[in-house]
Design a protein around this motif. Sequence first.
Motif, PDB file in Angstrom:
ATOM      1  N   ALA A   9     -25.439  23.438 -10.276  1.00 40.95           N
ATOM      2  CA  ALA A   9     -24.065  23.631 -10.769  1.00 40.95           C
ATOM      3  C   ALA A   9     -23.714  22.570 -11.818  1.00 40.95           C
ATOM      4  CB  ALA A   9     -23.079  23.567  -9.601  1.00 40.95           C
ATOM      5  N   ASP A  10     -24.083  21.332 -11.549  1.00 36.80           N
ATOM      6  CA  ASP A  10     -23.833  20.239 -12.504  1.00 36.80           C
ATOM      7  C   ASP A  10     -24.657  20.424 -13.780  1.00 36.80           C
ATOM      8  OD1 ASP A  10     -21.971  18.905 -10.986  1.00 36.80           O
ATOM      9  OD2 ASP A  10     -23.427  17.600 -10.004  1.00 36.80           O
ATOM     10  N   LYS A  11     -25.875  20.920 -13.599  1.00 38.29           N
ATOM     11  CA  LYS A  11     -26.786  21.099 -14.743  1.00 38.29           C
ATOM     12  C   LYS A  11     -26.248  22.150 -15.715  1.00 38.29           C
ATOM     13  CE  LYS A  11     -29.839  19.033 -14.882  1.00 38.29           C
ATOM     14  NZ  LYS A  11     -30.086  17.728 -15.566  1.00 38.29           N
ATOM     15  N   LYS A  12     -25.636  23.181 -15.195  1.00 39.91           N
ATOM     16  CA  LYS A  12     -25.056  24.227 -16.060  1.00 39.91           C
ATOM     17  C   LYS A  12     -23.984  23.642 -16.975  1.00 39.91           C
ATOM     18  CE  LYS A  12     -25.908  28.335 -13.248  1.00 39.91           C
ATOM     19  NZ  LYS A  12     -25.321  29.347 -12.356  1.00 39.91           N
ATOM     20  N   LYS A  13     -23.151  22.766 -16.431  1.00 39.19           N
ATOM     21  CA  LYS A  13     -22.113  22.113 -17.242  1.00 39.19           C
ATOM     22  C   LYS A  13     -22.741  21.201 -18.299  1.00 39.19           C
ATOM     23  CE  LYS A  13     -18.990  21.957 -13.268  1.00 39.19           C
ATOM     24  NZ  LYS A  13     -18.447  21.052 -12.250  1.00 39.19           N
ATOM     25  N   GLU A  14     -23.752  20.464 -17.892  1.00 39.76           N
ATOM     26  CA  GLU A  14     -24.431  19.522 -18.792  1.00 39.76           C
ATOM     27  C   GLU A  14     -25.071  20.251 -19.979  1.00 39.76           C
ATOM     28  OE1 GLU A  14     -28.626  17.266 -18.590  1.00 39.76           O
ATOM     29  OE2 GLU A  14     -27.316  16.797 -16.892  1.00 39.76           O
ATOM     30  N   LYS A  18     -24.370  20.065 -24.078  1.00 36.57           N
ATOM     31  CA  LYS A  18     -25.440  19.736 -25.038  1.00 36.57           C
ATOM     32  C   LYS A  18     -25.563  20.797 -26.131  1.00 36.57           C
ATOM     33  CE  LYS A  18     -28.705  16.886 -22.447  1.00 36.57           C
ATOM     34  NZ  LYS A  18     -30.094  16.834 -21.973  1.00 36.57           N
ATOM     35  N   LYS A  19     -25.485  22.053 -25.716  1.00 40.71           N
ATOM     36  CA  LYS A  19     -25.620  23.146 -26.692  1.00 40.71           C
ATOM     37  C   LYS A  19     -24.485  23.120 -27.716  1.00 40.71           C
ATOM     38  CE  LYS A  19     -27.007  27.268 -25.003  1.00 40.71           C
ATOM     39  NZ  LYS A  19     -27.109  28.394 -24.044  1.00 40.71           N
ATOM     40  N   SER A  20     -23.333  22.642 -27.296  1.00 42.55           N
ATOM     41  CA  SER A  20     -22.195  22.577 -28.221  1.00 42.55           C
ATOM     42  C   SER A  20     -22.332  21.404 -29.201  1.00 42.55           C
ATOM     43  CB  SER A  20     -20.886  22.446 -27.436  1.00 42.55           C
ATOM     44  OG  SER A  20     -20.768  21.165 -26.839  1.00 42.55           O
ATOM     45  N   LEU A  21     -23.123  20.412 -28.819  1.00 45.41           N
ATOM     46  CA  LEU A  21     -23.282  19.214 -29.659  1.00 45.41           C
ATOM     47  C   LEU A  21     -24.504  19.267 -30.564  1.00 45.41           C
ATOM     48  CD1 LEU A  21     -22.461  16.481 -26.954  1.00 45.41           C
ATOM     49  CD2 LEU A  21     -20.975  17.231 -28.818  1.00 45.41           C
ATOM     50  N   ILE A  22     -25.618  19.754 -30.023  1.00 49.59           N
ATOM     51  CA  ILE A  22     -26.876  19.791 -30.780  1.00 49.59           C
ATOM     52  C   ILE A  22     -27.452  21.203 -30.733  1.00 49.59           C
ATOM     53  CG2 ILE A  22     -29.196  18.798 -31.059  1.00 49.59           C
ATOM     54  CD1 ILE A  22     -28.198  16.383 -29.402  1.00 49.59           C
ATOM     55  N   PRO A  23     -27.345  21.978 -31.796  1.00 49.56           N
ATOM     56  CA  PRO A  23     -27.876  23.347 -31.775  1.00 49.56           C
ATOM     57  C   PRO A  23     -29.408  23.371 -31.666  1.00 49.56           C
ATOM     58  CG  PRO A  23     -27.130  22.750 -33.977  1.00 49.56           C
ATOM     59  CD  PRO A  23     -26.711  21.632 -33.070  1.00 49.56           C
ATOM     60  N   ALA A  24     -29.936  24.442 -31.099  1.00 48.94           N
ATOM     61  CA  ALA A  24     -31.389  24.589 -30.945  1.00 48.94           C
ATOM     62  C   ALA A  24     -32.107  24.485 -32.286  1.00 48.94           C
ATOM     63  CB  ALA A  24     -31.711  25.921 -30.270  1.00 48.94           C
ATOM     64  N   SER A  25     -31.481  24.993 -33.334  1.00 45.69           N
ATOM     65  CA  SER A  25     -32.103  24.945 -34.667  1.00 45.69           C
ATOM     66  C   SER A  25     -32.346  23.509 -35.125  1.00 45.69           C
ATOM     67  CB  SER A  25     -31.217  25.667 -35.688  1.00 45.69           C
ATOM     68  OG  SER A  25     -29.915  25.095 -35.711  1.00 45.69           O
ATOM     69  N   LYS A 116     -39.970  17.260 -16.029  1.00 42.48           N
ATOM     70  CA  LYS A 116     -39.504  17.693 -14.712  1.00 42.48           C
ATOM     71  C   LYS A 116     -37.981  17.756 -14.749  1.00 42.48           C
ATOM     72  CE  LYS A 116     -40.722  17.284  -9.883  1.00 42.48           C
ATOM     73  NZ  LYS A 116     -41.120  16.388  -8.796  1.00 42.48           N
ATOM     74  N   GLU A 117     -37.483  18.971 -14.701  1.00 40.41           N
ATOM     75  CA  GLU A 117     -36.057  19.202 -14.914  1.00 40.41           C
ATOM     76  C   GLU A 117     -35.664  20.531 -14.256  1.00 40.41           C
ATOM     77  OE1 GLU A 117     -32.909  18.607 -15.224  1.00 40.41           O
ATOM     78  OE2 GLU A 117     -33.156  17.376 -17.033  1.00 40.41           O
ATOM     79  N   PHE A 118     -34.385  20.741 -14.119  1.00 41.85           N
ATOM     80  CA  PHE A 118     -33.862  21.980 -13.522  1.00 41.85           C
ATOM     81  C   PHE A 118     -33.566  22.939 -14.675  1.00 41.85           C
ATOM     82  CE2 PHE A 118     -33.241  18.407 -10.799  1.00 41.85           C
ATOM     83  CZ  PHE A 118     -33.634  18.867  -9.553  1.00 41.85           C
ATOM     84  N   ILE A 119     -34.589  23.692 -15.062  1.00 41.54           N
ATOM     85  CA  ILE A 119     -34.514  24.512 -16.273  1.00 41.54           C
ATOM     86  C   ILE A 119     -34.071  25.940 -15.938  1.00 41.54           C
ATOM     87  CG2 ILE A 119     -35.934  25.581 -18.091  1.00 41.54           C
ATOM     88  CD1 ILE A 119     -37.483  22.935 -18.255  1.00 41.54           C
ATOM     89  N   PHE A 120     -33.070  26.404 -16.668  1.00 41.04           N
ATOM     90  CA  PHE A 120     -32.584  27.774 -16.482  1.00 41.04           C
ATOM     91  C   PHE A 120     -32.231  28.436 -17.812  1.00 41.04           C
ATOM     92  CE2 PHE A 120     -28.972  24.998 -16.602  1.00 41.04           C
ATOM     93  CZ  PHE A 120     -28.037  25.687 -17.366  1.00 41.04           C
ATOM     94  N   ASP A 121     -32.286  27.667 -18.913  1.00 40.47           N
ATOM     95  CA  ASP A 121     -31.842  28.144 -20.221  1.00 40.47           C
ATOM     96  C   ASP A 121     -32.954  27.890 -21.243  1.00 40.47           C
ATOM     97  OD1 ASP A 121     -30.562  28.083 -22.880  1.00 40.47           O
ATOM     98  OD2 ASP A 121     -28.673  28.208 -21.774  1.00 40.47           O
ATOM     99  N   PRO A 122     -33.271  28.869 -22.108  1.00 40.34           N
ATOM    100  CA  PRO A 122     -34.301  28.659 -23.135  1.00 40.34           C
ATOM    101  C   PRO A 122     -34.054  27.413 -23.999  1.00 40.34           C
ATOM    102  CG  PRO A 122     -33.715  30.977 -23.036  1.00 40.34           C
ATOM    103  CD  PRO A 122     -32.750  30.256 -22.140  1.00 40.34           C
ATOM    104  N   TYR A 123     -32.791  27.036 -24.125  1.00 42.89           N
ATOM    105  CA  TYR A 123     -32.431  25.826 -24.888  1.00 42.89           C
ATOM    106  C   TYR A 123     -33.162  24.595 -24.344  1.00 42.89           C
ATOM    107  CZ  TYR A 123     -29.500  22.041 -26.780  1.00 42.89           C
ATOM    108  OH  TYR A 123     -29.061  20.890 -27.411  1.00 42.89           O
ATOM    109  N   GLN A 124     -33.258  24.494 -23.005  1.00 43.40           N
ATOM    110  CA  GLN A 124     -33.915  23.336 -22.383  1.00 43.40           C
ATOM    111  C   GLN A 124     -35.413  23.295 -22.685  1.00 43.40           C
ATOM    112  OE1 GLN A 124     -32.064  24.762 -18.633  1.00 43.40           O
ATOM    113  NE2 GLN A 124     -31.959  22.592 -18.113  1.00 43.40           N
ATOM    114  N   ILE A 125     -35.988  24.457 -22.938  1.00 45.15           N
ATOM    115  CA  ILE A 125     -37.417  24.536 -23.258  1.00 45.15           C
ATOM    116  C   ILE A 125     -37.657  24.058 -24.689  1.00 45.15           C
ATOM    117  CG2 ILE A 125     -39.372  26.120 -23.499  1.00 45.15           C
ATOM    118  CD1 ILE A 125     -38.036  27.790 -21.243  1.00 45.15           C
ATOM    119  N   ILE A 126     -36.794  24.464 -25.587  1.00 46.25           N
ATOM    120  CA  ILE A 126     -36.873  23.981 -26.975  1.00 46.25           C
ATOM    121  C   ILE A 126     -36.668  22.462 -26.994  1.00 46.25           C
ATOM    122  CG2 ILE A 126     -35.709  24.066 -29.229  1.00 46.25           C
ATOM    123  CD1 ILE A 126     -35.098  27.074 -28.527  1.00 46.25           C
ATOM    124  N   GLU A 127     -35.729  22.014 -26.188  1.00 44.09           N
ATOM    125  CA  GLU A 127     -35.433  20.580 -26.051  1.00 44.09           C
ATOM    126  C   GLU A 127     -36.675  19.828 -25.550  1.00 44.09           C
ATOM    127  OE1 GLU A 127     -31.318  18.750 -24.430  1.00 44.09           O
ATOM    128  OE2 GLU A 127     -32.578  19.629 -22.877  1.00 44.09           O
TER     129      GLU A 127
END
Length: 260
Positions: A9-14, A18-25, A116-127
Amino acid sequence: MNILEKIFADKKKEVALKKSLIPASQLEQSVLFQRDCPSLSTGLKESQSGIIAEHKRRSPSKSIINHGLNVDEVAQGYQDAGACGMSVLTDGKYFGGSLDDLLIARASVHIPLLRKEFIFDPYQIIEAKAYGADVILLIAAILDQQQIKTLSETAKSIGLEVLLEVHNEEELQKSIMPSIDLLGVNNRNLKNFEVSLDTSKSLAKLIPDEFVKVSESGISSTAAIKELQPYGFKGFLIGENFMKTDQPGESAKSFISELL
């Protein structure tokens, strides 16, 4: 709500922040994003020890493990010890890690690095790729089958390997797909934190041979590894056993030499 649900739940907010501050591009412009990644699965298949050594400052179950060590020294110590790869915790709130830890480790060593992270969004993989990871962790307990497929295929498309972690047969059955490289069995029950190697033993026979088998948590002796090797396990993720000492690299070195 168990600890895993709370972290998620905390990770979703985090991640939303991040996505609003640093775009995947922008992440894709990183110098590290273009690099070819060394293969952890190949390294484990060819290794006699199969050790993936972890950098972990603290955990929800053990509180503080070790806050006093520099990541670069730990990474170099693990590489010199002969570890096949290094796992780097990047969660801040619960494990005291950060993406900077991953970046520093990448600058210090050439062995494969697992984010090692709680990954649920493709953004975290690019990161992960942008900060120097070679492998990502996906946790079946927090993902459905379609999410596992989407995330693992995203990772493969940018040259990352995928370690998929399961705790039981139900999680395993939904996770078997061609885009997974390594199947990890976590011996720790995430609801009550009890640890049993029997979890690895019971699931081993259900994991198809094309996947590299990795056992995680509760491995604190070479005897435990020798107990698990006949079940087909090639990789062994060890964190607290090394990190609770003043010199994790030296601890890993003596542990690995005892195995060989």
